[in-house]
Design a protein around this motif. Structure first.
Motif, PDB file in Angstrom:
ATOM      1  N   ILE A  98       0.806  -1.228   0.000  1.00 41.72           N
ATOM      2  CA  ILE A  98       0.000   0.000   0.000  1.00 41.72           C
ATOM      3  C   ILE A  98       0.839   1.279   0.000  1.00 41.72           C
ATOM      4  CG2 ILE A  98      -0.259   0.073   2.525  1.00 41.72           C
ATOM      5  CD1 ILE A  98      -3.184   0.948   2.052  1.00 41.72           C
ATOM      6  N   ASP A  99       2.037   1.247   0.590  1.00 40.77           N
ATOM      7  CA  ASP A  99       2.844   2.466   0.671  1.00 40.77           C
ATOM      8  C   ASP A  99       3.483   2.843  -0.659  1.00 40.77           C
ATOM      9  OD1 ASP A  99       2.239   2.727   3.344  1.00 40.77           O
ATOM     10  OD2 ASP A  99       4.044   1.665   4.027  1.00 40.77           O
ATOM     11  N   ASP A 100       3.795   1.854  -1.490  1.00 38.89           N
ATOM     12  CA  ASP A 100       4.554   2.107  -2.723  1.00 38.89           C
ATOM     13  C   ASP A 100       3.715   1.987  -3.993  1.00 38.89           C
ATOM     14  OD1 ASP A 100       7.009   2.434  -1.322  1.00 38.89           O
ATOM     15  OD2 ASP A 100       7.132   0.260  -1.102  1.00 38.89           O
ATOM     16  N   TYR A 101       2.528   1.409  -3.880  1.00 44.25           N
ATOM     17  CA  TYR A 101       1.706   1.159  -5.070  1.00 44.25           C
ATOM     18  C   TYR A 101       0.275   1.621  -4.850  1.00 44.25           C
ATOM     19  CZ  TYR A 101       5.576  -1.628  -6.771  1.00 44.25           C
ATOM     20  OH  TYR A 101       6.819  -2.019  -7.201  1.00 44.25           O
ATOM     21  N   PHE A 102      -0.401   1.912  -5.944  1.00 39.96           N
ATOM     22  CA  PHE A 102      -1.852   2.089  -5.921  1.00 39.96           C
ATOM     23  C   PHE A 102      -2.431   0.700  -6.152  1.00 39.96           C
ATOM     24  CE2 PHE A 102      -5.855   3.451  -8.253  1.00 39.96           C
ATOM     25  CZ  PHE A 102      -6.507   3.863  -7.090  1.00 39.96           C
ATOM     26  N   VAL A 103      -2.849   0.061  -5.075  1.00 39.23           N
ATOM     27  CA  VAL A 103      -3.249  -1.351  -5.124  1.00 39.23           C
ATOM     28  C   VAL A 103      -4.733  -1.461  -5.476  1.00 39.23           C
ATOM     29  CG1 VAL A 103      -3.407  -3.507  -3.825  1.00 39.23           C
ATOM     30  CG2 VAL A 103      -1.476  -1.967  -3.432  1.00 39.23           C
ATOM     31  N   ILE A 104      -5.016  -2.310  -6.470  1.00 36.86           N
ATOM     32  CA  ILE A 104      -6.390  -2.527  -6.928  1.00 36.86           C
ATOM     33  C   ILE A 104      -6.718  -4.007  -6.757  1.00 36.86           C
ATOM     34  CG2 ILE A 104      -7.982  -2.324  -8.887  1.00 36.86           C
ATOM     35  CD1 ILE A 104      -5.618  -0.495 -10.123  1.00 36.86           C
ATOM     36  N   CYS A 105      -7.794  -4.300  -6.060  1.00 34.70           N
ATOM     37  CA  CYS A 105      -8.273  -5.675  -5.923  1.00 34.70           C
ATOM     38  C   CYS A 105      -9.710  -5.715  -6.435  1.00 34.70           C
ATOM     39  CB  CYS A 105      -8.261  -6.116  -4.471  1.00 34.70           C
ATOM     40  SG  CYS A 105      -6.627  -6.114  -3.719  1.00 34.70           S
ATOM     41  N   TYR A 106     -10.096  -6.848  -6.988  1.00 32.10           N
ATOM     42  CA  TYR A 106     -11.470  -6.966  -7.476  1.00 32.10           C
ATOM     43  C   TYR A 106     -11.924  -8.409  -7.307  1.00 32.10           C
ATOM     44  CZ  TYR A 106      -9.866  -9.376 -11.714  1.00 32.10           C
ATOM     45  OH  TYR A 106      -9.332 -10.304 -12.579  1.00 32.10           O
ATOM     46  N   ASP A 107     -13.224  -8.601  -7.299  1.00 30.75           N
ATOM     47  CA  ASP A 107     -13.806  -9.949  -7.289  1.00 30.75           C
ATOM     48  C   ASP A 107     -14.080 -10.356  -8.733  1.00 30.75           C
ATOM     49  OD1 ASP A 107     -13.879 -10.094  -4.494  1.00 30.75           O
ATOM     50  OD2 ASP A 107     -15.886  -9.222  -4.378  1.00 30.75           O
ATOM     51  N   THR A 108     -13.460 -11.430  -9.174  1.00 32.10           N
ATOM     52  CA  THR A 108     -13.748 -11.970 -10.504  1.00 32.10           C
ATOM     53  C   THR A 108     -15.255 -12.184 -10.657  1.00 32.10           C
ATOM     54  OG1 THR A 108     -11.607 -13.059 -10.607  1.00 32.10           O
ATOM     55  CG2 THR A 108     -13.320 -13.955 -12.032  1.00 32.10           C
ATOM     56  N   ARG A 109     -15.768 -11.949 -11.842  1.00 32.87           N
ATOM     57  CA  ARG A 109     -17.215 -12.151 -12.072  1.00 32.87           C
ATOM     58  C   ARG A 109     -17.652 -13.521 -11.538  1.00 32.87           C
ATOM     59  NH1 ARG A 109     -19.528 -11.879 -17.527  1.00 32.87           N
ATOM     60  NH2 ARG A 109     -18.360  -9.950 -17.789  1.00 32.87           N
ATOM     61  N   GLY A 110     -18.811 -13.549 -10.911  1.00 31.58           N
ATOM     62  CA  GLY A 110     -19.299 -14.800 -10.315  1.00 31.58           C
ATOM     63  C   GLY A 110     -18.759 -15.076  -8.926  1.00 31.58           C
ATOM     64  N   HIS A 111     -17.918 -14.170  -8.414  1.00 31.92           N
ATOM     65  CA  HIS A 111     -17.266 -14.373  -7.118  1.00 31.92           C
ATOM     66  C   HIS A 111     -17.493 -13.173  -6.203  1.00 31.92           C
ATOM     67  CE1 HIS A 111     -15.310 -17.491  -9.424  1.00 31.92           C
ATOM     68  NE2 HIS A 111     -14.721 -17.947  -8.348  1.00 31.92           N
ATOM     69  N   GLY A 112     -17.403 -13.426  -4.903  1.00 33.97           N
ATOM     70  CA  GLY A 112     -17.489 -12.352  -3.925  1.00 33.97           C
ATOM     71  C   GLY A 112     -18.741 -11.521  -4.113  1.00 33.97           C
ATOM     72  N   ALA A 113     -18.558 -10.192  -4.120  1.00 29.12           N
ATOM     73  CA  ALA A 113     -19.694  -9.280  -4.268  1.00 29.12           C
ATOM     74  C   ALA A 113     -19.920  -8.852  -5.719  1.00 29.12           C
ATOM     75  CB  ALA A 113     -19.491  -8.057  -3.369  1.00 29.12           C
ATOM     76  N   SER A 114     -19.151  -9.422  -6.651  1.00 30.18           N
ATOM     77  CA  SER A 114     -19.443  -9.191  -8.074  1.00 30.18           C
ATOM     78  C   SER A 114     -20.671 -10.014  -8.464  1.00 30.18           C
ATOM     79  CB  SER A 114     -18.257  -9.578  -8.958  1.00 30.18           C
ATOM     80  OG  SER A 114     -17.185  -8.667  -8.788  1.00 30.18           O
ATOM     81  N   SER A 115     -21.357  -9.577  -9.514  1.00 30.36           N
ATOM     82  CA  SER A 115     -22.546 -10.313  -9.933  1.00 30.36           C
ATOM     83  C   SER A 115     -22.152 -11.600 -10.662  1.00 30.36           C
ATOM     84  CB  SER A 115     -23.421  -9.438 -10.837  1.00 30.36           C
ATOM     85  OG  SER A 115     -22.763  -9.168 -12.064  1.00 30.36           O
ATOM     86  N   ALA A 116     -23.115 -12.484 -10.805  1.00 36.03           N
ATOM     87  CA  ALA A 116     -22.885 -13.781 -11.455  1.00 36.03           C
ATOM     88  C   ALA A 116     -23.882 -13.946 -12.591  1.00 36.03           C
ATOM     89  CB  ALA A 116     -23.021 -14.920 -10.443  1.00 36.03           C
ATOM     90  N   PRO A 117     -23.642 -13.246 -13.719  1.00 33.64           N
ATOM     91  CA  PRO A 117     -24.556 -13.429 -14.849  1.00 33.64           C
ATOM     92  C   PRO A 117     -24.526 -14.867 -15.346  1.00 33.64           C
ATOM     93  CG  PRO A 117     -22.626 -12.145 -15.502  1.00 33.64           C
ATOM     94  CD  PRO A 117     -22.564 -12.292 -14.026  1.00 33.64           C
ATOM     95  N   GLN A 118     -25.576 -15.255 -16.027  1.00 34.61           N
ATOM     96  CA  GLN A 118     -25.676 -16.618 -16.551  1.00 34.61           C
ATOM     97  C   GLN A 118     -24.455 -16.937 -17.415  1.00 34.61           C
ATOM     98  OE1 GLN A 118     -28.552 -18.473 -15.836  1.00 34.61           O
ATOM     99  NE2 GLN A 118     -27.539 -20.274 -16.681  1.00 34.61           N
ATOM    100  N   GLY A 119     -23.854 -18.114 -17.192  1.00 37.55           N
ATOM    101  CA  GLY A 119     -22.685 -18.535 -17.946  1.00 37.55           C
ATOM    102  C   GLY A 119     -23.054 -19.342 -19.168  1.00 37.55           C
TER     103      GLY A 119
END
Length: 258
Positions: free
Chosen positions: A45-66
């Motif tokens: 966090i001190d040296d980088y602008f850190v970006i994390c995300y939930d892959t589609r279908g995971h976590g709080a991301s939506s899970a559209p029909q596959g």
């Protein structure tokens, strides 16, 4: 939590640190969410602008029909960078996220300064096995998969000495979207980048777990033999090496990025 729309999915993401710093984006493994990178984003966090995300279908991301495709998983990352107005980033992905990283290095090299692919392969597993797992999950939910996940993810020693952390990850998997998980299994069933690795021009670091039963050291060696500007480092861990050996993992990333 901020979200943005990437084609047919709502992608949940989080950023840490100063946006003026170089961007570093993390991509989760199958059946986890961006919280798996906790010990990485607190380190960088001190040296980088850190970006994390939930892959589609995971976590709080939506899970559209596959089913989903590897191209969709990769394009979601590009769309996230566009959403954040970031032209170039370093990328680190593990397992499924590592396959996403290879796709990005092949198809969107101009957007990435470095690509780190961990505990992954240019082709993970067999198509029929992934399709069978997708069918099982749609039929029975994620509880059966979650009950056996720890033995695929970690060494016995780590499981015995970190029971609360392992249980939390298993519970998170069990509570996830069966459709999202199954659709990502279908993306993995079709994904095969073995013939395309030679096209990669971005500097690549491959991290392989010495005790990983899912994506082996041999899988890592195959990648470095076929990716022109690449190197491999081994870590004494099983499949989710960033959680099992966070200090060593962070050190390998830090050295490569600097």
């Amino acid at each position: 939590m901020p979200t943005f729309t990437s084609n047919d999915a709502q992608i949940n993401y989080q950023t840490f640190g100063n946006a003026a710093n170089p961007a570093l984006i993390f991509s989760n493994s199958l059946g986890t969410n961006y919280g798996m990178w906790q010990k990485q984003f607190t380190h960088f966090i001190d040296d980088y602008f850190v970006i994390c995300y939930d892959t589609r279908g995971h976590g709080a991301s939506s899970a559209p029909q596959g089913p989903y495709t590897l191209q969709q998983l990769g394009q979601d990352v590009v769309n996230l960078l566009n959403h954040l107005n970031i032209q170039k980033a370093a990328f680190c992905g593990i397992s499924m996220g590592g396959l996403t990283g290879q796709w990005l290095a092949i198809n969107k090299p101009e957007r990435f300064s470095h690509v780190i692919v961990c505990n992954t392969a240019a082709k993970i597993g067999q198509e029929h096995a992934w399709n069978e797992r997708a069918a099982l999950v749609r039929e029975q939910g994620l509880a059966p998969i979650a009950s056996t996940a720890a033995s695929r993810w970690f060494t016995d020693k780590f499981i015995q000495s970190n029971t609360a952390e392992v249980e939390k990850l298993q519970n998170s998997l069990a509570a996830g979207s069966a459709e999202g998980y199954a659709s990502c299994c279908e993306a993995l069933a079709k994904a095969d980048l073995r013939e395309l690795l030679k096209e990669i021009t971005v500097p690549v670091l491959v991290i392989a777990g010495q005790q990983d039963p899912v994506t082996t050291v041999a899988d890592g060696q195959f990648m470095v033999e076929h990716i022109p500007n690449s190197q491999m480092l081994e870590i004494n861990a099983s499949h989710i090496s960033n959680i099992e050996q966070p200090e060593q993992f962070n050190h390998l990333l830090q050295s490569f990025l600097s």
